[in-house]
Design a protein around this motif. Structure first.
Motif, PDB file in Angstrom:
ATOM      1  N   GLY A   1       0.595  -1.199  -0.019  1.00 11.60           N
ATOM      2  CA  GLY A   1       0.038  -0.167  -0.061  1.00 11.60           C
ATOM      3  C   GLY A   1       0.690   1.226   0.143  1.00 11.60           C
ATOM      4  O   GLY A   1       0.450   2.551  -0.042  1.00 11.60           O
TER       5      GLY A   1
ATOM      6  N   GLN B   1      -0.620  -4.268   6.481  1.00 11.65           N
ATOM      7  CA  GLN B   1      -1.845  -3.378   6.267  1.00 11.65           C
ATOM      8  C   GLN B   1      -3.102  -4.123   7.206  1.00 11.65           C
ATOM      9  O   GLN B   1      -3.745  -3.424   8.301  1.00 11.65           O
TER      10      GLN B   1
ATOM     11  N   ASN C   1      -4.643  -2.919  10.823  1.00 12.03           N
ATOM     12  CA  ASN C   1      -6.094  -2.728  11.257  1.00 12.03           C
ATOM     13  C   ASN C   1      -6.433  -3.350  12.460  1.00 12.03           C
ATOM     14  O   ASN C   1      -7.294  -3.127  13.239  1.00 12.03           O
TER      15      ASN C   1
ATOM     16  N   HIS D   1      -5.113  -1.397  16.065  1.00  6.19           N
ATOM     17  CA  HIS D   1      -5.476  -0.096  15.421  1.00  6.19           C
ATOM     18  C   HIS D   1      -4.704   0.967  16.478  1.00  6.19           C
ATOM     19  O   HIS D   1      -4.497   2.006  15.917  1.00  6.19           O
TER      20      HIS D   1
ATOM     21  N   TRP E   1      -1.777   3.264  15.014  1.00  2.00           N
ATOM     22  CA  TRP E   1      -1.711   4.424  14.250  1.00  2.00           C
ATOM     23  C   TRP E   1      -1.529   5.653  15.069  1.00  2.00           C
ATOM     24  O   TRP E   1      -0.911   6.927  14.704  1.00  2.00           O
TER      25      TRP E   1
ATOM     26  N   LYS F   1      -4.673   7.875   9.615  1.00  2.33           N
ATOM     27  CA  LYS F   1      -4.826   6.637   9.504  1.00  2.33           C
ATOM     28  C   LYS F   1      -4.988   6.077   8.151  1.00  2.33           C
ATOM     29  O   LYS F   1      -5.959   6.647   7.631  1.00  2.33           O
ATOM     30  N   LYS F   2      -4.276   5.666   7.490  1.00  4.89           N
ATOM     31  CA  LYS F   2      -4.319   5.170   5.950  1.00  4.89           C
ATOM     32  C   LYS F   2      -4.196   3.590   5.869  1.00  4.89           C
ATOM     33  O   LYS F   2      -4.225   2.787   6.927  1.00  4.89           O
ATOM     34  N   ASP F   3      -4.770   3.171   4.820  1.00  5.47           N
ATOM     35  CA  ASP F   3      -4.851   1.772   4.385  1.00  5.47           C
ATOM     36  C   ASP F   3      -3.336   1.268   3.845  1.00  5.47           C
ATOM     37  O   ASP F   3      -3.507   0.978   2.673  1.00  5.47           O
ATOM     38  N   THR F   4      -2.471   1.241   4.737  1.00  7.28           N
ATOM     39  CA  THR F   4      -1.151   1.024   4.146  1.00  7.28           C
ATOM     40  C   THR F   4      -0.383   0.110   5.359  1.00  7.28           C
ATOM     41  O   THR F   4      -0.800   0.601   6.690  1.00  7.28           O
TER      42      THR F   4
END
Length: 339
Positions: A80, A95, A99, A102, A105, A212-215
């Motif tokens: 990502g 990734q 998540n 959490h 982050w 907060k990213k999806d990486t």
């Protein structure tokens, strides 16, 4: 980063996974090892693309990086974000694990190493152009995440903790003059210990804005030591089954150092270690005995080679019995004279 961690895996020999095989160390081993966790790596598949490594169908050169949480290996282009240079970070969290964990982050905004920015990607041709973020881009990201605002806020409480107390603290200082001098001499250390025991680092970070990213995220070598270890956070780590994050012996750097140390131990010559622990006379005696044994054993085995016969266990046993007998005879013939 090709260090294979085995945090959630123990030996399976002798249980139900192997037929007609009994463990020699623990014969009464249970049929199932409930502590083991199997991922796709055990079946030769890696990354989110679930491909083998090396992949005969993948013509794109790419580095595989292991996630320190799930222990799966990932292609750099499937995280990502483009990973920083290999020397700029020590550990990676994928990734899916970001998540799952959490809370990381909140730490990432201050501790994580920023990834490279991808300008153009021609994966079909196997070409990826990379540039680092400019200073203006970093400032914009800080403004969006409120990092600049965070830094100004963080200075105030630290200043308050570093100042000697003048109200309720004065009553305590009047009790013991020695304690008063001690607190005046070490105000910073006392304030630091008090602040760490009273405040949760994570809650303080979560009260501020962060991206907060999806990486995946990339971390420096000492980032784990900066995680909060208050009672609430330790309970959260246990519930998420990531207690190892606060263990400095679990880091990739620790595994690499251990591997280097084991290799150095394997390269060491046991004979030379024994010689170094002896005095000069003992060293000469050992060397002479070793040379005698080597010469006689070589001559003894050469006869079997010349005759084309197989050396059996009884032959070796017979050789050493005769060798010991000749050694005793030589020792008995030595005469000692007292002056």
């Amino acid at each position: 980063y090709y260090v294979f961690l085995s945090r959630n895996f123990r030996c399976d020999c002798g249980n139900s996974k192997f037929k007609n095989l009994q463990c020699k160390l623990f014969p009464e081993k249970s049929k199932v090892n409930s502590g083991n966790k199997y991922n796709d790596n055990f079946y030769g598949l890696y990354c989110t693309c679930k491909r083998p490594y090396p992949d005969p169908e993948d013509e794109i050169p790419d580095e595989m990086i292991q996630c320190i949480v799930c222990e799966d290996w990932f292609h750099g282009r499937h995280l990502g974000a483009i990973p920083p240079e290999s020397g700029d970070f020590h550990e990676m969290v994928c990734q899916a694990c970001m998540n799952h964990c959490h809370f990381l982050w909140a730490y990432a905004s201050q501790l994580a190493v920023p990834p490279l920015t991808k300008v153009n990607s021609l994966e079909d041709e196997g070409i990826v152009l990379k540039v680092e973020e400019s200073e203006e881009q970093k400032k914009e990201i800080k403004k969006e995440s409120g990092v600049e605002h965070q830094e100004t806020k963080e200075e105030k409480p630290m200043e308050q903790f570093n100042e000697p107390s003048t109200s309720s603290g004065s009553d305590f200082l009047n009790i013991c003059g020695y304690c008063s001098k001690f607190l005046q001499k070490f105000p910073v250390e006392i304030a630091k210990t008090t602040s760490e025991s009273l405040f949760c680092k994570l809650k303080e970070l979560q009260s501020k804005q962060f991206l907060k990213k999806d990486t995946a995220t990339f971390w420096p070598s000492n980032w784990r030591s900066k995680l909060c270890t208050c009672e609430d956070c330790l309970k959260m780590y246990s519930e998420l089954e990531v207690q190892f994050l606060t263990d400095e012996c679990d880091t990739v750097l620790a595994y690499e150092n251990k591997g280097t140390s084991d290799q150095e131990t394997e390269r060491r010559d046991p004979l030379m270690d024994t010689l170094n622990s002896m005095n000069r006379v003992q060293q000469l005696e050992l060397i002479c005995e070793y040379n005698d044994l080597k010469t006689e054993l070589t001559d003894y085995l050469r006869r079997f080679a010349d005759e084309g016969t197989v050396v059996k266990r009884e032959d070796i046993q017979h050789f050493f019995e005769e060798f010991q007998s000749r050694k005793r005879q030589r020792t008995n013939r030595v005469q000692y004279y007292c002056s």
